[in-house]
Design a protein around this motif. Structure first.
Motif, short mmCIF file in Angstrom:
data_model
loop_
_atom_site.label_atom_id
_atom_site.label_comp_id
_atom_site.label_asym_id
_atom_site.label_seq_id
_atom_site.Cartn_x
_atom_site.Cartn_y
_atom_site.Cartn_z
N PRO A 130 -2.52 -14.77 -4.81
CA PRO A 130 -2.95 -13.57 -5.52
C PRO A 130 -1.82 -12.58 -5.73
O PRO A 130 -1.71 -11.98 -6.79
N ASN A 155 -5.28 -8.71 -11.22
CA ASN A 155 -6.13 -9.77 -10.66
C ASN A 155 -7.45 -9.14 -10.24
O ASN A 155 -7.48 -8.33 -9.30
N SER A 205 -9.78 -10.03 -8.50
CA SER A 205 -10.20 -10.25 -7.10
C SER A 205 -9.17 -9.74 -6.11
O SER A 205 -9.33 -9.93 -4.90
N PHE A 206 -8.11 -9.12 -6.61
CA PHE A 206 -7.06 -8.63 -5.71
C PHE A 206 -6.46 -7.37 -6.31
O PHE A 206 -5.57 -7.44 -7.14
N LYS A 207 -7.02 -6.23 -5.91
CA LYS A 207 -6.58 -4.96 -6.47
C LYS A 207 -6.10 -4.02 -5.37
O LYS A 207 -6.76 -3.02 -5.07
#
Lengths: 65, 164
Positions: free
Chosen positions: A2, B67, B69-71
């Motif tokens: 990620p 992203n 799902s990734f902040k």
């Protein structure tokens, strides 16, 4: 990873799509009223910047060639 | 807090972030009638400048947006900016793209060297030159960028003095 998805470059077209998508997603999370207010603030900013740009170019046109 | 790009730009100016305005807002400065929904700035992404940005944005919940799902919060991440060329944020006042290089023109130093300075909200604000903006937009393939090139090319032709 990620973490790596946060490190993208502009001017790369697939990544530019990702950048554009995240911008749209941000605005879609706003309510209708919030989007209208955001639009109005952006419109005002654009007008202010255009006015400042006009002043810049007006001064430039008056300067000696 | 309400999304408000005007307030976000004022914030950057008030905190004396050393940036050059780029993207759609810069196009507006040069006379383009197109609209935009974010702020693009070119800066030198250094520890010092990012620290200033974090101070300016600290109460605006700045977070990375690339992203879904990734902040993570920009206030904490990245710990070190080495290797980061661009930072894409969303804040409570709107979307902010922080770019250290604008291809194919070059780095902040190169963009800054050619920038013009306008006066807005009581501050000096550096804006990417129309020539550099045209070069960047011409390298992009989105329809809106093609349209920007067409408009800015026409504006440039009309505003240039004969013989210059």
């Amino acid at each position: 990873m990620p973490k790596e998805t946060l490190k993208v470059d502009q001017n790369n077209h697939p990544e530019q799509s990702q950048i554009d998508s995240s911008l749209i997603e941000y605005h879609l999370r706003l309510s209708y009223e919030q989007r209208l207010e955001a639009h109005e603030a952006a419109r005002q900013l654009l007008e202010d910047l255009k006015s400042a740009g006009q002043q810049f170019y007006a001064k430039q046109s008056q300067s000696p060639a | 807090m309400q999304s408000n790009l005007k307030a976000l730009l004022e914030r950057l100016l008030r905190y004396k972030i050393d940036f050059v305005l780029a993207g759609g807002l810069a196009s507006a400065v040069h006379g383009s009638p197109q609209v935009t929904q974010d702020i693009d700035i070119c800066i030198a992404i250094t520890e010092e400048e990012v620290a200033k940005l974090r101070e300016a944005l600290k109460d605006l919940n700045p977070r990375h947006r690339m992203n879904p799902s990734f902040k993570p919060s920009f206030l904490e991440y990245p710990e070190k900016v080495e290797g980061w060329n661009n930072i894409y944020l969303e804040t409570d006042l709107g979307v902010l793209d922080i770019l250290s290089e604008l291809k194919p023109v070059g780095s902040f130093a190169r963009i800054n060297a050619n920038a013009i300075t306008i006066s807005v909200y009581g501050y000096d604000c550096k804006v990417i030159s129309i020539d550099d903006l045209l070069t960047i937009k011409a390298s992009m393939t989105r329809p809106k960028d093609k349209e920007t090139v067409r408009i800015l090319t026409e504006i440039k032709a009309r505003t240039e003095k004969p013989g210059r």
